[in-house]
Write a protein that holds these residues in place. Structure first.
Motif, PDB file in Angstrom:
ATOM      1  N   SER A 252       0.433  -1.478   0.308  1.00  0.00           N
ATOM      2  CA  SER A 252      -0.166   0.277  -0.074  1.00  0.00           C
ATOM      3  C   SER A 252       0.812   1.241  -0.046  1.00  0.00           C
ATOM      4  CB  SER A 252      -0.656  -0.283   1.014  1.00  0.00           C
ATOM      5  OG  SER A 252      -1.417   1.506   1.642  1.00  0.00           O
ATOM      6  N   GLY A 253       0.654   2.170  -0.476  1.00  0.00           N
ATOM      7  CA  GLY A 253       1.219   3.419  -0.238  1.00  0.00           C
ATOM      8  C   GLY A 253       1.148   4.052   0.394  1.00  0.00           C
ATOM      9  N   GLY A 254       0.491   3.528   1.539  1.00  0.00           N
ATOM     10  CA  GLY A 254      -0.092   4.348   2.872  1.00  0.00           C
ATOM     11  C   GLY A 254      -1.356   5.439   2.859  1.00  0.00           C
ATOM     12  N   LEU A 255      -1.492   6.256   4.571  1.00  0.00           N
ATOM     13  CA  LEU A 255      -2.470   6.857   4.175  1.00  0.00           C
ATOM     14  C   LEU A 255      -1.662   8.529   4.820  1.00  0.00           C
ATOM     15  CD1 LEU A 255      -5.583   5.375   6.250  1.00  0.00           C
ATOM     16  CD2 LEU A 255      -5.057   6.918   3.297  1.00  0.00           C
ATOM     17  N   GLY A 256      -0.726   8.323   5.257  1.00  0.00           N
ATOM     18  CA  GLY A 256       0.593   9.662   6.604  1.00  0.00           C
ATOM     19  C   GLY A 256       1.526   9.691   5.513  1.00  0.00           C
ATOM     20  N   THR A 257       1.983  10.471   6.143  1.00  0.00           N
ATOM     21  CA  THR A 257       4.144  11.010   6.148  1.00  0.00           C
ATOM     22  C   THR A 257       4.646  10.695   7.257  1.00  0.00           C
ATOM     23  OG1 THR A 257       3.702  12.490   6.099  1.00  0.00           O
ATOM     24  CG2 THR A 257       3.251  12.186   4.165  1.00  0.00           C
ATOM     25  N   SER A 258       6.036  10.385   6.921  1.00  0.00           N
ATOM     26  CA  SER A 258       6.625  10.689   7.959  1.00  0.00           C
ATOM     27  C   SER A 258       8.123  11.363   7.930  1.00  0.00           C
ATOM     28  CB  SER A 258       7.357   9.116   8.256  1.00  0.00           C
ATOM     29  OG  SER A 258       7.802   8.561   7.228  1.00  0.00           O
ATOM     30  N   VAL A 259       9.496  11.654   8.229  1.00  0.00           N
ATOM     31  CA  VAL A 259      10.335  11.663   8.526  1.00  0.00           C
ATOM     32  C   VAL A 259       9.889  13.578   8.318  1.00  0.00           C
ATOM     33  CG1 VAL A 259      12.294  12.572   7.218  1.00  0.00           C
ATOM     34  CG2 VAL A 259      11.310  10.267   7.946  1.00  0.00           C
ATOM     35  N   LEU A 260       9.276  13.599   6.632  1.00  0.00           N
ATOM     36  CA  LEU A 260       8.977  14.966   6.177  1.00  0.00           C
ATOM     37  C   LEU A 260       7.189  15.262   5.646  1.00  0.00           C
ATOM     38  CD1 LEU A 260      12.344  15.917   4.477  1.00  0.00           C
ATOM     39  CD2 LEU A 260      11.513  17.113   6.465  1.00  0.00           C
ATOM     40  N   PRO A 261       6.738  15.921   5.675  1.00  0.00           N
ATOM     41  CA  PRO A 261       5.186  15.680   5.316  1.00  0.00           C
ATOM     42  C   PRO A 261       5.554  15.862   3.558  1.00  0.00           C
ATOM     43  CG  PRO A 261       5.295  18.278   6.526  1.00  0.00           C
ATOM     44  CD  PRO A 261       6.862  17.367   6.462  1.00  0.00           C
ATOM     45  N   VAL A 262       5.511  15.376   2.896  1.00  0.00           N
ATOM     46  CA  VAL A 262       5.383  15.782   1.416  1.00  0.00           C
ATOM     47  C   VAL A 262       5.288  14.104   1.298  1.00  0.00           C
ATOM     48  CG1 VAL A 262       7.095  16.107  -0.190  1.00  0.00           C
ATOM     49  CG2 VAL A 262       7.186  17.332   2.210  1.00  0.00           C
ATOM     50  N   ARG A 263       4.111  14.511   0.050  1.00  0.00           N
ATOM     51  CA  ARG A 263       3.843  13.694  -1.016  1.00  0.00           C
ATOM     52  C   ARG A 263       3.999  14.439  -2.147  1.00  0.00           C
ATOM     53  NH1 ARG A 263       1.272   8.626   0.197  1.00  0.00           N
ATOM     54  NH2 ARG A 263       1.644   8.045   2.200  1.00  0.00           N
ATOM     55  N   PHE A 264       4.000  13.914  -3.319  1.00  0.00           N
ATOM     56  CA  PHE A 264       4.145  14.022  -4.604  1.00  0.00           C
ATOM     57  C   PHE A 264       4.301  12.633  -5.369  1.00  0.00           C
ATOM     58  CE2 PHE A 264       5.835  15.623  -8.607  1.00  0.00           C
ATOM     59  CZ  PHE A 264       4.771  16.724  -8.517  1.00  0.00           C
ATOM     60  N   GLY A 265       2.988  12.578  -6.717  1.00  0.00           N
ATOM     61  CA  GLY A 265       2.692  11.107  -7.541  1.00  0.00           C
ATOM     62  C   GLY A 265       2.419   9.968  -6.561  1.00  0.00           C
ATOM     63  N   SER A 266       2.669   9.952  -4.813  1.00  0.00           N
ATOM     64  CA  SER A 266       2.185   9.155  -4.509  1.00  0.00           C
ATOM     65  C   SER A 266       1.038   9.350  -2.948  1.00  0.00           C
ATOM     66  CB  SER A 266       3.697   8.369  -3.496  1.00  0.00           C
ATOM     67  OG  SER A 266       2.821   7.326  -3.003  1.00  0.00           O
ATOM     68  N   PRO A 267      -0.640   8.730  -3.733  1.00  0.00           N
ATOM     69  CA  PRO A 267      -1.265   9.897  -2.927  1.00  0.00           C
ATOM     70  C   PRO A 267      -1.793   8.706  -2.347  1.00  0.00           C
ATOM     71  CG  PRO A 267      -2.187   9.328  -5.070  1.00  0.00           C
ATOM     72  CD  PRO A 267      -0.793   9.541  -4.877  1.00  0.00           C
ATOM     73  N   PRO A 268      -2.487   9.810  -0.869  1.00  0.00           N
ATOM     74  CA  PRO A 268      -2.887   8.866   0.224  1.00  0.00           C
ATOM     75  C   PRO A 268      -3.341   7.800  -0.558  1.00  0.00           C
ATOM     76  CG  PRO A 268      -3.237  11.189   0.898  1.00  0.00           C
ATOM     77  CD  PRO A 268      -2.782  11.191  -0.506  1.00  0.00           C
ATOM     78  N   GLU A 269      -3.466   6.647   0.197  1.00  0.00           N
ATOM     79  CA  GLU A 269      -4.826   5.563  -1.313  1.00  0.00           C
ATOM     80  C   GLU A 269      -5.677   4.405   0.665  1.00  0.00           C
ATOM     81  OE1 GLU A 269      -2.200   4.496  -3.694  1.00  0.00           O
ATOM     82  OE2 GLU A 269      -1.669   2.256  -2.145  1.00  0.00           O
ATOM     83  N   ILE A 270      -6.504   4.141  -0.070  1.00  0.00           N
ATOM     84  CA  ILE A 270      -6.909   2.975   0.862  1.00  0.00           C
ATOM     85  C   ILE A 270      -7.467   1.788  -0.148  1.00  0.00           C
ATOM     86  CG2 ILE A 270      -8.767   1.681   2.351  1.00  0.00           C
ATOM     87  CD1 ILE A 270     -10.022   4.849   2.912  1.00  0.00           C
ATOM     88  N   VAL A 271      -6.680   0.923   0.348  1.00  0.00           N
ATOM     89  CA  VAL A 271      -6.545  -0.344  -0.586  1.00  0.00           C
ATOM     90  C   VAL A 271      -7.647  -1.562  -0.048  1.00  0.00           C
ATOM     91  CG1 VAL A 271      -5.260  -2.398  -1.103  1.00  0.00           C
ATOM     92  CG2 VAL A 271      -4.378  -0.454  -0.664  1.00  0.00           C
ATOM     93  N   VAL A 272      -7.845  -1.523  -1.565  1.00  0.00           N
ATOM     94  CA  VAL A 272      -9.314  -2.962  -1.154  1.00  0.00           C
ATOM     95  C   VAL A 272      -8.668  -4.035  -2.100  1.00  0.00           C
ATOM     96  CG1 VAL A 272     -11.572  -3.761  -1.952  1.00  0.00           C
ATOM     97  CG2 VAL A 272     -11.039  -1.186  -1.223  1.00  0.00           C
ATOM     98  N   VAL A 273      -8.618  -5.238  -2.045  1.00  0.00           N
ATOM     99  CA  VAL A 273      -8.364  -6.153  -2.274  1.00  0.00           C
ATOM    100  C   VAL A 273      -9.475  -7.172  -2.252  1.00  0.00           C
ATOM    101  CG1 VAL A 273      -6.997  -8.271  -2.020  1.00  0.00           C
ATOM    102  CG2 VAL A 273      -6.176  -5.945  -1.341  1.00  0.00           C
ATOM    103  N   GLU A 274     -10.001  -7.620  -3.522  1.00  0.00           N
ATOM    104  CA  GLU A 274     -10.970  -8.885  -3.290  1.00  0.00           C
ATOM    105  C   GLU A 274     -10.521 -10.030  -3.776  1.00  0.00           C
ATOM    106  OE1 GLU A 274     -13.623  -8.247  -3.850  1.00  0.00           O
ATOM    107  OE2 GLU A 274     -14.045  -6.231  -3.805  1.00  0.00           O
ATOM    108  N   LEU A 275     -10.412 -11.512  -3.907  1.00  0.00           N
ATOM    109  CA  LEU A 275      -9.870 -12.446  -3.401  1.00  0.00           C
ATOM    110  C   LEU A 275     -11.015 -13.654  -3.982  1.00  0.00           C
ATOM    111  CD1 LEU A 275      -7.619 -12.446  -0.573  1.00  0.00           C
ATOM    112  CD2 LEU A 275      -7.379 -12.397  -2.445  1.00  0.00           C
ATOM    113  N   GLY A 276     -10.649 -14.241  -4.691  1.00  0.00           N
ATOM    114  CA  GLY A 276     -11.664 -15.291  -5.159  1.00  0.00           C
ATOM    115  C   GLY A 276     -12.805 -14.949  -6.373  1.00  0.00           C
TER     116      GLY A 276
END
Length: 276
Positions: A252-276
């Motif tokens: 997952s690309g995740g939701l927050g940030t660490s070290v520095l509050p920067v995201r570029f080209g990697s937006p926060p996301e919720i992952v949904v996995v459909e199995l089967g």
């Protein structure tokens, strides 16, 4: 110059706090049993702090996650901030109160991340847990999978959910994959939660799917490449669905940030996995 200022403003002030996108994966892993359909909703790397990941925002993300109709909601660690830049502190009981909104028929389940140890001075000084995050999750009845496996059923079909203790912090890491796998007592499929994806080369074929966070997709991602990745494998496991030797990993690309509050080209996301 103006374009650089605009890009920096977007990377600090817009992308890190935008509403999470929903990233969907649909797959049938090798040896997945016919008739077992399972929807997993995955939240990774919350990194609670103000102003970027306030309790209010965490609550809104939980409402969004609930609306996705998962059979299970999985939390992949790094609840604590991890910021070098001084930000507003969020007490564990405050973010836990918001996570208590999460609900799914087969429950909410968690592993811890490296910052849940490294940013907990008491646990690090004591050289052992329980951590602040252990306590916060216990208070809302969310089990933490520290080298643990549990058996579940969906529509009469069994499967296992396993989780590893953190691989980085503290010290040499606390994960024990062999001991975790030894708890699995039948041939039902296994889903493995592991905060860091670096364990994936050693995950046996017995595991149908490994789910990880930690990398944040690099936080900065340019043309599909991340210049800085907190993994010894660099971009090999930075993001997305990776298949090696018929084994599947989703990072997952995740939701927050660490070290520095920067995201570029990697937006926060919720992952949904459909199995089967």
């Amino acid at each position: 110059m103006l374009s650089g200022v605009a890009t920096g403003a977007y990377a600090v002030g817009i992308e890190p706090i935008r509403q999470p996108r929903v990233k969907r994966y649909q797959l049938v892993p090798t040896n997945w049993p016919a008739g077992l359909k399972l929807r997993l909703v995955v939240l990774a790397d919350i990194h609670a702090c103000t102003p970027w990941m306030s309790p209010q925002r965490i609550g809104e993300i939980c409402q969004q996650a609930n609306a996705l109709g998962g059979d299970m909601i999985l939390l992949l660690g790094d609840f604590l901030s991890g910021m070098r830049l001084r930000t507003g502190h969020v007490e564990p009981e405050d973010w836990a109160r918001e996570l208590a909104r999460l609900s799914a028929p087969l429950g909410v389940h968690a592993v811890l991340g490296n910052h849940d140890w490294l940013d907990d001075p008491g646990a690090m000084a004591a050289g052992r847990g329980p951590t602040l995050v252990h306590g916060a999750l216990a208070s809302i009845n969310v089990p933490v999978y520290d080298n643990r496996a549990s058996r579940f059923e969906k529509d009469g079909q069994p499967f296992w959910l396993a989780g590893l203790a953190d691989q980085i912090g503290p010290w040499e890491g606390l994960d024990d994959l062999p001991a975790t796998m030894a708890q699995i007592s039948d041939e039902a499929p296994v889903i493995l939660m592991a905060h860091e994806p670096d364990v994936f080369p050693t995950v046996p074929e017995r595991v149908s799917l490994t789910l990880s966070g930690h990398t944040h997709g690099g936080q900065i991602r340019l043309f599909g490449y991340s210049p800085v990745v907190p993994s010894r494998f660099r971009n090999r496991y930075v993001y997305g669905h990776i298949v090696e030797n018929d084994r599947s990993l989703i990072v997952s690309g995740g939701l927050g940030t660490s070290v520095l509050p920067v995201r570029f080209g990697s937006p926060p996301e919720i992952v949904v996995v459909e199995l089967g």
